[in-house]
Design a protein around this motif. Structure first.
Motif, PDB file in Angstrom:
ATOM      1  N   ALA A  86       0.840  -1.193   0.000  1.00 43.74           N
ATOM      2  CA  ALA A  86       0.000   0.000   0.000  1.00 43.74           C
ATOM      3  C   ALA A  86       0.876   1.244   0.000  1.00 43.74           C
ATOM      4  CB  ALA A  86      -0.916   0.004   1.214  1.00 43.74           C
ATOM      5  N   GLU A  87       0.372   2.264  -0.662  1.00 44.65           N
ATOM      6  CA  GLU A  87       1.047   3.567  -0.696  1.00 44.65           C
ATOM      7  C   GLU A  87       0.123   4.607  -0.103  1.00 44.65           C
ATOM      8  OE1 GLU A  87       1.852   4.311  -4.805  1.00 44.65           O
ATOM      9  OE2 GLU A  87       3.419   2.787  -4.921  1.00 44.65           O
ATOM     10  N   LEU A  88       0.691   5.492   0.699  1.00 44.32           N
ATOM     11  CA  LEU A  88      -0.084   6.563   1.311  1.00 44.32           C
ATOM     12  C   LEU A  88      -0.572   7.528   0.234  1.00 44.32           C
ATOM     13  CD1 LEU A  88      -1.091   8.003   3.883  1.00 44.32           C
ATOM     14  CD2 LEU A  88       1.095   9.226   3.904  1.00 44.32           C
ATOM     15  N   VAL A  89      -1.862   7.830   0.270  1.00 48.49           N
ATOM     16  CA  VAL A  89      -2.468   8.819  -0.624  1.00 48.49           C
ATOM     17  C   VAL A  89      -2.742  10.104   0.142  1.00 48.49           C
ATOM     18  CG1 VAL A  89      -4.500   9.356  -2.034  1.00 48.49           C
ATOM     19  CG2 VAL A  89      -3.526   7.050  -2.083  1.00 48.49           C
ATOM     20  N   TYR A  90      -3.290   9.957   1.355  1.00 43.75           N
ATOM     21  CA  TYR A  90      -3.768  11.134   2.083  1.00 43.75           C
ATOM     22  C   TYR A  90      -3.917  10.803   3.558  1.00 43.75           C
ATOM     23  CZ  TYR A  90      -6.976  15.049   3.146  1.00 43.75           C
ATOM     24  OH  TYR A  90      -7.570  16.176   3.669  1.00 43.75           O
ATOM     25  N   GLU A  91      -3.524  11.732   4.412  1.00 49.14           N
ATOM     26  CA  GLU A  91      -3.768  11.625   5.849  1.00 49.14           C
ATOM     27  C   GLU A  91      -4.865  12.607   6.210  1.00 49.14           C
ATOM     28  OE1 GLU A  91      -1.624  12.335  10.197  1.00 49.14           O
ATOM     29  OE2 GLU A  91      -0.378  12.321   8.389  1.00 49.14           O
ATOM     30  N   ILE A  92      -5.914  12.125   6.859  1.00 45.26           N
ATOM     31  CA  ILE A  92      -6.984  13.004   7.314  1.00 45.26           C
ATOM     32  C   ILE A  92      -6.378  13.935   8.366  1.00 45.26           C
ATOM     33  CG2 ILE A  92      -9.232  13.101   8.470  1.00 45.26           C
ATOM     34  CD1 ILE A  92      -9.243  11.850   5.594  1.00 45.26           C
ATOM     35  N   PRO A  93      -6.534  15.243   8.201  1.00 46.44           N
ATOM     36  CA  PRO A  93      -5.806  16.197   9.049  1.00 46.44           C
ATOM     37  C   PRO A  93      -6.396  16.446  10.429  1.00 46.44           C
ATOM     38  CG  PRO A  93      -7.068  17.371   7.402  1.00 46.44           C
ATOM     39  CD  PRO A  93      -7.249  15.900   7.115  1.00 46.44           C
ATOM     40  N   GLU A  94      -7.328  15.626  10.857  1.00 48.26           N
ATOM     41  CA  GLU A  94      -7.892  15.807  12.200  1.00 48.26           C
ATOM     42  C   GLU A  94      -8.193  14.445  12.817  1.00 48.26           C
ATOM     43  OE1 GLU A  94     -12.569  16.562  11.759  1.00 48.26           O
ATOM     44  OE2 GLU A  94     -11.389  17.926  10.512  1.00 48.26           O
ATOM     45  N   TRP A  95      -8.324  14.436  14.130  1.00 51.07           N
ATOM     46  CA  TRP A  95      -8.721  13.224  14.844  1.00 51.07           C
ATOM     47  C   TRP A  95     -10.222  13.061  14.685  1.00 51.07           C
ATOM     48  CZ3 TRP A  95      -5.279   9.868  16.866  1.00 51.07           C
ATOM     49  CH2 TRP A  95      -3.982  10.338  17.095  1.00 51.07           C
ATOM     50  N   LEU A  96     -10.651  11.830  14.408  1.00 51.51           N
ATOM     51  CA  LEU A  96     -12.064  11.508  14.316  1.00 51.51           C
ATOM     52  C   LEU A  96     -12.436  10.631  15.511  1.00 51.51           C
ATOM     53  CD1 LEU A  96     -12.336  10.690  10.497  1.00 51.51           C
ATOM     54  CD2 LEU A  96     -12.666  12.879  11.656  1.00 51.51           C
ATOM     55  N   PHE A  97     -13.617  10.853  16.062  1.00 48.62           N
ATOM     56  CA  PHE A  97     -14.030  10.183  17.296  1.00 48.62           C
ATOM     57  C   PHE A  97     -15.253   9.304  17.071  1.00 48.62           C
ATOM     58  CE2 PHE A  97     -11.751  13.895  18.643  1.00 48.62           C
ATOM     59  CZ  PHE A  97     -11.202  13.603  19.881  1.00 48.62           C
ATOM     60  N   TYR A  98     -15.342   8.234  17.860  1.00 45.08           N
ATOM     61  CA  TYR A  98     -16.617   7.539  18.013  1.00 45.08           C
ATOM     62  C   TYR A  98     -16.767   7.116  19.458  1.00 45.08           C
ATOM     63  CZ  TYR A  98     -14.369   2.869  17.759  1.00 45.08           C
ATOM     64  OH  TYR A  98     -13.595   1.754  17.982  1.00 45.08           O
ATOM     65  N   ASP A  99     -18.012   7.107  19.912  1.00 46.26           N
ATOM     66  CA  ASP A  99     -18.352   6.672  21.259  1.00 46.26           C
ATOM     67  C   ASP A  99     -18.891   5.254  21.199  1.00 46.26           C
ATOM     68  OD1 ASP A  99     -17.784   9.095  22.686  1.00 46.26           O
ATOM     69  OD2 ASP A  99     -19.583   9.964  21.788  1.00 46.26           O
ATOM     70  N   LEU A 100     -18.460   4.448  22.136  1.00 44.16           N
ATOM     71  CA  LEU A 100     -18.969   3.082  22.256  1.00 44.16           C
ATOM     72  C   LEU A 100     -20.300   3.103  22.999  1.00 44.16           C
ATOM     73  CD1 LEU A 100     -15.656   1.422  23.425  1.00 44.16           C
ATOM     74  CD2 LEU A 100     -16.840   0.898  21.281  1.00 44.16           C
ATOM     75  N   PRO A 101     -21.201   2.167  22.676  1.00 45.34           N
ATOM     76  CA  PRO A 101     -22.400   2.031  23.521  1.00 45.34           C
ATOM     77  C   PRO A 101     -21.972   1.724  24.954  1.00 45.34           C
ATOM     78  CG  PRO A 101     -22.631   0.782  21.479  1.00 45.34           C
ATOM     79  CD  PRO A 101     -21.203   1.250  21.545  1.00 45.34           C
ATOM     80  N   GLY A 102     -22.730   2.184  25.930  1.00 46.75           N
ATOM     81  CA  GLY A 102     -22.362   2.062  27.341  1.00 46.75           C
ATOM     82  C   GLY A 102     -21.975   0.670  27.784  1.00 46.75           C
ATOM     83  N   GLU A 103     -22.740  -0.349  27.363  1.00 46.63           N
ATOM     84  CA  GLU A 103     -22.449  -1.715  27.813  1.00 46.63           C
ATOM     85  C   GLU A 103     -21.130  -2.228  27.246  1.00 46.63           C
ATOM     86  OE1 GLU A 103     -24.977  -2.048  24.095  1.00 46.63           O
ATOM     87  OE2 GLU A 103     -25.053  -0.838  25.908  1.00 46.63           O
ATOM     88  N   ILE A 104     -20.753  -1.778  26.058  1.00 48.49           N
ATOM     89  CA  ILE A 104     -19.464  -2.177  25.466  1.00 48.49           C
ATOM     90  C   ILE A 104     -18.336  -1.396  26.125  1.00 48.49           C
ATOM     91  CG2 ILE A 104     -18.082  -2.264  23.352  1.00 48.49           C
ATOM     92  CD1 ILE A 104     -20.703  -2.640  21.802  1.00 48.49           C
ATOM     93  N   ALA A 105     -18.532  -0.088  26.323  1.00 42.31           N
ATOM     94  CA  ALA A 105     -17.497   0.760  26.937  1.00 42.31           C
ATOM     95  C   ALA A 105     -17.138   0.260  28.335  1.00 42.31           C
ATOM     96  CB  ALA A 105     -17.973   2.209  26.991  1.00 42.31           C
ATOM     97  N   ALA A 106     -18.115  -0.253  29.049  1.00 35.23           N
ATOM     98  CA  ALA A 106     -17.859  -0.734  30.412  1.00 35.23           C
ATOM     99  C   ALA A 106     -16.958  -1.963  30.433  1.00 35.23           C
ATOM    100  CB  ALA A 106     -19.189  -1.051  31.101  1.00 35.23           C
ATOM    101  N   LYS A 107     -16.970  -2.757  29.357  1.00 31.19           N
ATOM    102  CA  LYS A 107     -16.200  -4.005  29.312  1.00 31.19           C
ATOM    103  C   LYS A 107     -14.871  -3.866  28.574  1.00 31.19           C
ATOM    104  CE  LYS A 107     -20.429  -6.718  29.202  1.00 31.19           C
ATOM    105  NZ  LYS A 107     -21.301  -7.531  28.372  1.00 31.19           N
ATOM    106  N   LEU A 108     -14.864  -3.107  27.493  1.00 34.17           N
ATOM    107  CA  LEU A 108     -13.693  -3.005  26.627  1.00 34.17           C
ATOM    108  C   LEU A 108     -12.622  -2.105  27.249  1.00 34.17           C
ATOM    109  CD1 LEU A 108     -12.888  -4.078  23.805  1.00 34.17           C
ATOM    110  CD2 LEU A 108     -13.801  -1.975  22.853  1.00 34.17           C
ATOM    111  N   TRP A 109     -11.375  -2.503  27.111  1.00 30.77           N
ATOM    112  CA  TRP A 109     -10.242  -1.718  27.617  1.00 30.77           C
ATOM    113  C   TRP A 109     -10.390  -1.404  29.110  1.00 30.77           C
ATOM    114  CZ3 TRP A 109     -12.158   1.398  23.098  1.00 30.77           C
ATOM    115  CH2 TRP A 109     -11.706   0.852  21.891  1.00 30.77           C
ATOM    116  N   GLY A 110     -10.952  -2.354  29.840  1.00 30.18           N
ATOM    117  CA  GLY A 110     -11.109  -2.191  31.277  1.00 30.18           C
ATOM    118  C   GLY A 110     -12.041  -1.061  31.680  1.00 30.18           C
ATOM    119  N   GLY A 111     -12.917  -0.634  30.773  1.00 26.73           N
ATOM    120  CA  GLY A 111     -13.846   0.450  31.060  1.00 26.73           C
ATOM    121  C   GLY A 111     -13.195   1.814  31.130  1.00 26.73           C
TER     122      GLY A 111
END
Length: 156
Positions: free
Chosen positions: A66-91
């Protein structure tokens, strides 16, 4: 919505495009539903986002063609549903903040090998960008929409 970066795990995502402009998506092994996503993962230690993206691409797809075409110039976020967030990555995190990279796939389909040391996907396919929102889990749809808006000029 204002987000505190300390509440989010730092990660990367890769939009891998083939010669026809289709996007690599994999169906996750750890889900019972039809959950598909583009390659993504965490940033280890002092890795730069680009180094992490290249590592994650190899770890999840078995290829580094693969060759780099473009880097998105900002951080993009998503929130996990509460029940998943509580379990994943130790909450510890509400979700992820990701740096995304658009990459051109320089290999052939035979170069993709999901039988990696720690497999993430059970199968994969090339999908049109218009299909992406319907393929992914609902809590990532807003991020994918923003990603497509930010890189649409690179996809034509």
């Amino acid at each position: 919505m204002e987000r505190n970066p300390k509440d989010y795990r730092r990660g990367v995502g890769i939009m891998l495009l083939n010669r026809e402009g289709k996007v690599f998506v994999g169906q996750r092994l750890d889900k019972t539903s039809e959950a598909w996503q583009m390659p993504q993962g965490g940033i280890d230690g002092d890795e730069t986002p680009l180094v992490a993206a290249k590592r994650e691409l190899l770890e999840e797809t078995g290829t580094d063609k693969a060759e780099l075409v473009y880097e998105i110039p900002e951080w993009l976020f998503y929130d996990l549903p509460g029940e998943i967030a509580a379990k994943l990555w130790g909450g510890r995190y509400k979700g992820q903040m990701q740096r995304w990279f658009v990459m051109k796939f320089t290999g052939g389909d035979k170069d993709i090998n999901l039988a990696t040391p720690i497999p993430e996907f059970m199968t994969w396919k090339w999908a049109g960008t218009d299909e992406l929102p319907d393929l992914i889990v609902p809590f990532k749809r807003e991020l994918y929409g923003r990603l497509l808006d930010l890189c649409r000029h690179k996809l034509t």
